[in-house]
Motif scaffolding. Structure first.
Motif, PDB file in Angstrom:
ATOM      1  N   LEU A   1      66.442  16.763 -41.247  1.00 54.28           N
ATOM      2  CA  LEU A   1      66.308  15.855 -42.382  1.00 54.28           C
ATOM      3  C   LEU A   1      65.146  16.280 -43.273  1.00 54.28           C
ATOM      4  N   ILE A   2      65.396  16.346 -44.595  1.00 53.44           N
ATOM      5  CA  ILE A   2      64.311  16.634 -45.536  1.00 53.44           C
ATOM      6  C   ILE A   2      64.177  15.563 -46.613  1.00 53.44           C
ATOM      7  N   TRP A   3      65.261  14.809 -46.858  1.00 46.20           N
ATOM      8  CA  TRP A   3      65.183  13.746 -47.874  1.00 46.20           C
ATOM      9  C   TRP A   3      65.969  12.549 -47.376  1.00 46.20           C
ATOM     10  N   ARG A   4      65.343  11.377 -47.442  1.00 48.45           N
ATOM     11  CA  ARG A   4      65.940  10.172 -46.888  1.00 48.45           C
ATOM     12  C   ARG A   4      66.681   9.386 -47.947  1.00 48.45           C
ATOM     13  N   LYS A   5      67.649   8.616 -47.499  1.00 50.90           N
ATOM     14  CA  LYS A   5      68.468   7.853 -48.433  1.00 50.90           C
ATOM     15  C   LYS A   5      67.702   6.750 -49.152  1.00 50.90           C
ATOM     16  N   ASP A   6      66.487   6.435 -48.664  1.00 50.34           N
ATOM     17  CA  ASP A   6      65.655   5.457 -49.367  1.00 50.34           C
ATOM     18  C   ASP A   6      64.820   6.098 -50.475  1.00 50.34           C
ATOM     19  N   GLY A   7      65.085   7.394 -50.761  1.00 50.05           N
ATOM     20  CA  GLY A   7      64.394   8.069 -51.846  1.00 50.05           C
ATOM     21  C   GLY A   7      63.035   8.631 -51.482  1.00 50.05           C
ATOM     22  N   LEU A   8      62.779   8.805 -50.185  1.00 50.84           N
ATOM     23  CA  LEU A   8      61.499   9.329 -49.720  1.00 50.84           C
ATOM     24  C   LEU A   8      61.707  10.632 -48.959  1.00 50.84           C
ATOM     25  N   PRO A   9      60.703  11.518 -48.960  1.00 54.16           N
ATOM     26  CA  PRO A   9      60.826  12.776 -48.228  1.00 54.16           C
ATOM     27  C   PRO A   9      60.665  12.551 -46.727  1.00 54.16           C
ATOM     28  N   SER A  10      61.189  13.459 -45.942  1.00 46.56           N
ATOM     29  CA  SER A  10      60.953  13.428 -44.508  1.00 46.56           C
ATOM     30  C   SER A  10      59.534  13.911 -44.218  1.00 46.56           C
ATOM     31  N   TYR A  11      59.101  13.706 -42.986  1.00 43.24           N
ATOM     32  CA  TYR A  11      57.797  14.213 -42.555  1.00 43.24           C
ATOM     33  C   TYR A  11      57.701  15.714 -42.804  1.00 43.24           C
ATOM     34  N   GLN A  12      58.769  16.464 -42.472  1.00 44.63           N
ATOM     35  CA  GLN A  12      58.723  17.915 -42.565  1.00 44.63           C
ATOM     36  C   GLN A  12      58.442  18.378 -43.994  1.00 44.63           C
ATOM     37  N   LEU A  13      59.166  17.830 -44.953  1.00 40.22           N
ATOM     38  CA  LEU A  13      59.012  18.260 -46.340  1.00 40.22           C
ATOM     39  C   LEU A  13      57.661  17.836 -46.908  1.00 40.22           C
ATOM     40  N   ALA A  14      57.278  16.589 -46.693  1.00 39.94           N
ATOM     41  CA  ALA A  14      55.999  16.108 -47.220  1.00 39.94           C
ATOM     42  C   ALA A  14      54.842  16.923 -46.653  1.00 39.94           C
ATOM     43  N   CYS A  15      54.941  17.268 -45.394  1.00 39.62           N
ATOM     44  CA  CYS A  15      53.869  18.005 -44.729  1.00 39.62           C
ATOM     45  C   CYS A  15      53.676  19.384 -45.355  1.00 39.62           C
ATOM     46  N   VAL A  16      54.765  20.126 -45.569  1.00 43.99           N
ATOM     47  CA  VAL A  16      54.606  21.479 -46.108  1.00 43.99           C
ATOM     48  C   VAL A  16      54.124  21.438 -47.559  1.00 43.99           C
ATOM     49  N   VAL A  17      54.582  20.461 -48.324  1.00 43.62           N
ATOM     50  CA  VAL A  17      54.130  20.351 -49.714  1.00 43.62           C
ATOM     51  C   VAL A  17      52.634  20.053 -49.752  1.00 43.62           C
ATOM     52  N   ASP A  18      52.187  19.128 -48.916  1.00 48.47           N
ATOM     53  CA  ASP A  18      50.770  18.755 -48.915  1.00 48.47           C
ATOM     54  C   ASP A  18      49.892  19.881 -48.377  1.00 48.47           C
TER      55      ASP A  18
END
Length: 279
Positions: free
Chosen positions: A178-195
């Motif tokens: 999972l990289i993007w959730r249906k509630d319009g928020l990123p998954s932990y994995q995606l947010a972590c690498v971006v940050d």
């Protein structure tokens, strides 16, 4: 690595009180930054709107400071960075790395190919919604989860600075995640690498339960043309039954230990003694 270039981070989520295991890991991160005469940042991973609470944010900041852990301000707050995550997700979608997944929680529970391991947060997906051919898109469908297509059969290798060489096979050890959730928020994995990329993190210190997450994040970093930081995974603290500590263990929360009269030094000594039995 030049010591002057070292940038580490603390990344707690405000979904409960920090416990003894957090004390051990975050103290290790702090010591690693000190040893390299580097910088340590604090990131508030508050992307769970149902479990993240302001009182837990206040508690984690106070408890970390009480332990003697220092970081360089300002505190990065994930809920304030949604535009960055969405931009990275759009790039993955346009490059054909992401696809929509309509599987429900019940569907996922029924199709698990391997037992859910204690040290992993996401079982291997069986590819039910994976398209046969990679397809790029610029349209983000609302109310739909999105997964990252892993390169099946590829071995993801990295050398952990604490646990040594690590190898995970895409499609076997880690499936489409999972990289993007249906509630319009990123998954932990995606947010972590971006940050980690935007903060120029050079070394990630975290628990060994996230080793497979590191493999997933390396795949994301490659897809987004980002540099992968070095990694130092700490051993996990466990209770008398061998179960790793979690935030539900209120008796071992740093706040509870403080209320029992323990000093910061005593809490850190307790954490260090607990770690020794697993090293």
């Amino acid at each position: 690595m030049s010591s002057a270039n070292y940038i580490g981070r603390l990344a707690p989520s405000p979904t409960g009180l920090l416990h003894l295991g957090h004390a051990a890991t975050f103290w290790t991160a702090y010591q690693r930054a000190l040893e390299h005469h580097g910088t340590l940042l604090l990131r508030n991973e508050d992307l769970d709107p149902h479990r993240s609470k302001p009182e837990y944010v206040d508690a984690m900041i106070e408890d970390l400071a009480w332990l003697g852990i220092e970081w360089t301000p300002p505190i990065l707050v994930q809920s304030q960075r949604l535009a960055l995550y969405r931009e990275a997700f759009a790039r993955l979608l346009a490059s054909g790395f992401a696809y929509p997944c309509t599987c429900s929680r019940r569907d996922l529970a029924q199709m698990v190919q391997a037992p859910h391991e204690e040290a992993d947060d996401e079982p291997v997906y069986n590819g039910h919604c994976r398209p046969l051919v990679e397809a790029s898109s610029t349209v983000i469908e609302p109310g739909v989860n999105y997964r990252f297509r892993v390169p099946d059969g590829e071995t993801i290798r990295f050398t952990d600075r604490n646990l040594g060489p690590q190898n995970f096979i895409a499609g076997l050890d880690v499936g489409d995640f999972l990289i993007w959730r249906k509630d319009g928020l990123p998954s932990y994995q995606l947010a972590c690498v971006v940050d980690d990329d935007s903060s120029r993190i050079t070394e990630v210190v975290r628990g060994a339960d996230l080793l497979k997450s590191t493999a997933r994040q390396i795949l994301l970093q490659r897809a987004l043309n980002m540099q992968s930081p070095a990694h130092f995974h700490t051993h996990l603290l466990r209770d008398d039954r061998g179960v790793r500590l979690a935030k539900r263990y209120d008796a071992l929360a740093i706040r509870s230990l403080r209320q029992q009269g323990l000093t910061a030094a005593e809490v850190l000594q307790l954490a260090a003694r607990s770690l020794l039995q697993y090293e």
